[in-house]
Design a protein around this motif. Structure first.
Motif, PDB file in Angstrom:
ATOM      1  N   ALA A  22       0.875  -1.159   0.000  1.00 39.87           N
ATOM      2  CA  ALA A  22       0.000   0.000   0.000  1.00 39.87           C
ATOM      3  C   ALA A  22       0.920   1.219   0.000  1.00 39.87           C
ATOM      4  CB  ALA A  22      -0.920  -0.008   1.212  1.00 39.87           C
ATOM      5  N   GLU A  23       1.135   1.817  -1.141  1.00 42.40           N
ATOM      6  CA  GLU A  23       2.136   2.866  -1.315  1.00 42.40           C
ATOM      7  C   GLU A  23       1.940   4.062  -0.387  1.00 42.40           C
ATOM      8  OE1 GLU A  23       4.936   2.682  -3.038  1.00 42.40           O
ATOM      9  OE2 GLU A  23       4.384   0.659  -3.636  1.00 42.40           O
ATOM     10  N   ALA A  24       0.712   4.419  -0.073  1.00 39.97           N
ATOM     11  CA  ALA A  24       0.463   5.587   0.773  1.00 39.97           C
ATOM     12  C   ALA A  24       0.640   5.287   2.260  1.00 39.97           C
ATOM     13  CB  ALA A  24      -0.942   6.124   0.518  1.00 39.97           C
ATOM     14  N   SER A  25       0.857   4.052   2.605  1.00 36.58           N
ATOM     15  CA  SER A  25       0.970   3.647   4.002  1.00 36.58           C
ATOM     16  C   SER A  25       2.410   3.732   4.497  1.00 36.58           C
ATOM     17  CB  SER A  25       0.482   2.204   4.147  1.00 36.58           C
ATOM     18  OG  SER A  25       0.739   1.720   5.433  1.00 36.58           O
ATOM     19  N   THR A  26       2.578   4.045   5.776  1.00 40.94           N
ATOM     20  CA  THR A  26       3.920   4.009   6.355  1.00 40.94           C
ATOM     21  C   THR A  26       4.265   2.605   6.825  1.00 40.94           C
ATOM     22  OG1 THR A  26       3.036   4.682   8.497  1.00 40.94           O
ATOM     23  CG2 THR A  26       3.897   6.414   7.082  1.00 40.94           C
ATOM     24  N   LYS A  27       3.266   1.807   7.124  1.00 44.05           N
ATOM     25  CA  LYS A  27       3.505   0.451   7.620  1.00 44.05           C
ATOM     26  C   LYS A  27       3.546  -0.593   6.506  1.00 44.05           C
ATOM     27  CE  LYS A  27       1.850  -2.931  10.965  1.00 44.05           C
ATOM     28  NZ  LYS A  27       0.899  -3.227  12.017  1.00 44.05           N
ATOM     29  N   TRP A  28       2.731  -0.435   5.493  1.00 46.68           N
ATOM     30  CA  TRP A  28       2.564  -1.479   4.483  1.00 46.68           C
ATOM     31  C   TRP A  28       3.145  -1.131   3.123  1.00 46.68           C
ATOM     32  CZ3 TRP A  28       1.479  -5.568   7.055  1.00 46.68           C
ATOM     33  CH2 TRP A  28       0.647  -5.508   8.157  1.00 46.68           C
ATOM     34  N   ARG A  29       3.969  -0.098   3.025  1.00 45.78           N
ATOM     35  CA  ARG A  29       4.549   0.230   1.714  1.00 45.78           C
ATOM     36  C   ARG A  29       5.762  -0.647   1.423  1.00 45.78           C
ATOM     37  NH1 ARG A  29       6.202   6.002   3.645  1.00 45.78           N
ATOM     38  NH2 ARG A  29       7.912   5.448   5.024  1.00 45.78           N
ATOM     39  N   ASN A  30       6.238  -0.592   0.212  1.00 46.02           N
ATOM     40  CA  ASN A  30       7.365  -1.393  -0.234  1.00 46.02           C
ATOM     41  C   ASN A  30       8.651  -0.874   0.418  1.00 46.02           C
ATOM     42  OD1 ASN A  30       9.399  -2.731  -1.566  1.00 46.02           O
ATOM     43  ND2 ASN A  30       8.659  -2.257  -3.618  1.00 46.02           N
ATOM     44  N   PRO A  31       9.304  -1.673   1.267  1.00 40.79           N
ATOM     45  CA  PRO A  31      10.501  -1.185   1.949  1.00 40.79           C
ATOM     46  C   PRO A  31      11.683  -0.968   0.999  1.00 40.79           C
ATOM     47  CG  PRO A  31      10.177  -3.514   2.400  1.00 40.79           C
ATOM     48  CD  PRO A  31       8.965  -3.034   1.639  1.00 40.79           C
ATOM     49  N   GLN A  32      11.678  -1.594  -0.143  1.00 41.41           N
ATOM     50  CA  GLN A  32      12.777  -1.438  -1.090  1.00 41.41           C
ATOM     51  C   GLN A  32      12.621  -0.217  -1.981  1.00 41.41           C
ATOM     52  OE1 GLN A  32      12.915  -5.219  -3.067  1.00 41.41           O
ATOM     53  NE2 GLN A  32      14.207  -6.094  -1.476  1.00 41.41           N
ATOM     54  N   ALA A  33      11.461   0.399  -1.964  1.00 31.56           N
ATOM     55  CA  ALA A  33      11.210   1.535  -2.846  1.00 31.56           C
ATOM     56  C   ALA A  33      12.072   2.737  -2.486  1.00 31.56           C
ATOM     57  CB  ALA A  33       9.735   1.917  -2.808  1.00 31.56           C
ATOM     58  N   GLN A  34      12.511   2.845  -1.246  1.00 31.43           N
ATOM     59  CA  GLN A  34      13.288   3.991  -0.805  1.00 31.43           C
ATOM     60  C   GLN A  34      14.798   3.760  -0.882  1.00 31.43           C
ATOM     61  OE1 GLN A  34      11.818   6.916   0.006  1.00 31.43           O
ATOM     62  NE2 GLN A  34       9.888   5.954  -0.553  1.00 31.43           N
ATOM     63  N   LEU A  35      15.226   2.584  -1.329  1.00 32.33           N
ATOM     64  CA  LEU A  35      16.654   2.291  -1.409  1.00 32.33           C
ATOM     65  C   LEU A  35      17.314   3.071  -2.544  1.00 32.33           C
ATOM     66  CD1 LEU A  35      16.669  -1.576  -0.899  1.00 32.33           C
ATOM     67  CD2 LEU A  35      17.172   0.195   0.786  1.00 32.33           C
ATOM     68  N   LEU A  36      18.529   3.506  -2.290  1.00 31.54           N
ATOM     69  CA  LEU A  36      19.281   4.208  -3.320  1.00 31.54           C
ATOM     70  C   LEU A  36      19.880   3.202  -4.296  1.00 31.54           C
ATOM     71  CD1 LEU A  36      21.192   6.780  -1.102  1.00 31.54           C
ATOM     72  CD2 LEU A  36      19.150   7.176  -2.463  1.00 31.54           C
ATOM     73  N   GLU A  37      20.045   3.635  -5.538  1.00 31.69           N
ATOM     74  CA  GLU A  37      20.626   2.787  -6.573  1.00 31.69           C
ATOM     75  C   GLU A  37      21.619   3.585  -7.387  1.00 31.69           C
ATOM     76  OE1 GLU A  37      17.624   1.069  -9.013  1.00 31.69           O
ATOM     77  OE2 GLU A  37      16.545   0.192  -7.347  1.00 31.69           O
ATOM     78  N   GLY A  38      22.459   2.878  -8.105  1.00 34.65           N
ATOM     79  CA  GLY A  38      23.363   3.490  -9.066  1.00 34.65           C
ATOM     80  C   GLY A  38      24.331   4.479  -8.448  1.00 34.65           C
ATOM     81  N   GLU A  39      24.479   5.628  -9.103  1.00 34.79           N
ATOM     82  CA  GLU A  39      25.435   6.645  -8.683  1.00 34.79           C
ATOM     83  C   GLU A  39      25.119   7.200  -7.291  1.00 34.79           C
ATOM     84  OE1 GLU A  39      25.949   9.685 -11.604  1.00 34.79           O
ATOM     85  OE2 GLU A  39      26.344   8.244 -13.201  1.00 34.79           O
ATOM     86  N   LYS A  40      23.835   7.336  -6.987  1.00 34.29           N
ATOM     87  CA  LYS A  40      23.470   7.860  -5.663  1.00 34.29           C
ATOM     88  C   LYS A  40      23.945   6.915  -4.562  1.00 34.29           C
ATOM     89  CE  LYS A  40      19.453  10.553  -7.031  1.00 34.29           C
ATOM     90  NZ  LYS A  40      18.024  10.756  -6.861  1.00 34.29           N
ATOM     91  N   TRP A  41      23.758   5.606  -4.772  1.00 32.04           N
ATOM     92  CA  TRP A  41      24.212   4.629  -3.791  1.00 32.04           C
ATOM     93  C   TRP A  41      25.733   4.617  -3.694  1.00 32.04           C
ATOM     94  CZ3 TRP A  41      24.113   2.226   0.454  1.00 32.04           C
ATOM     95  CH2 TRP A  41      24.904   1.111   0.689  1.00 32.04           C
ATOM     96  N   GLU A  42      26.413   4.624  -4.824  1.00 34.94           N
ATOM     97  CA  GLU A  42      27.877   4.586  -4.828  1.00 34.94           C
ATOM     98  C   GLU A  42      28.471   5.806  -4.129  1.00 34.94           C
ATOM     99  OE1 GLU A  42      29.741   2.037  -5.536  1.00 34.94           O
ATOM    100  OE2 GLU A  42      27.983   0.891  -6.141  1.00 34.94           O
ATOM    101  N   ALA A  43      27.815   6.952  -4.236  1.00 32.45           N
ATOM    102  CA  ALA A  43      28.315   8.174  -3.608  1.00 32.45           C
ATOM    103  C   ALA A  43      28.230   8.104  -2.084  1.00 32.45           C
ATOM    104  CB  ALA A  43      27.541   9.385  -4.116  1.00 32.45           C
TER     105      ALA A  43
END
Length: 57
Positions: A22-43
């Motif tokens: 449930a994207e609008a939820s703080t409890k039931w949203r995708n926990p991986q959606a906020q992970l950094l990827e690519g250049e942002k993660w490497e930085a």
């Protein structure tokens, strides 16, 4: 059997198992959606590893 109750029960079960989100939820949203990827993660990766007490690889 009450079809509406069954549907809600199944929906809740899948939320708990993280099969759906449930994207609008703080409890039931995708926990991986906020992970950094690519250049942002490497930085930021060295700072994260230092904070966790891990050596960069």
């Amino acid at each position: 059997m009450n079809r509406h109750a069954y549907t809600l029960e199944q929906f809740y079960r899948h939320l708990k198992r993280r099969d759906i989100y449930a994207e609008a939820s703080t409890k039931w949203r995708n926990p991986q959606a906020q992970l950094l990827e690519g250049e942002k993660w490497e930085a930021i990766r060295p700072d994260v590893l230092t904070t966790l007490g891990q050596a960069p690889r």
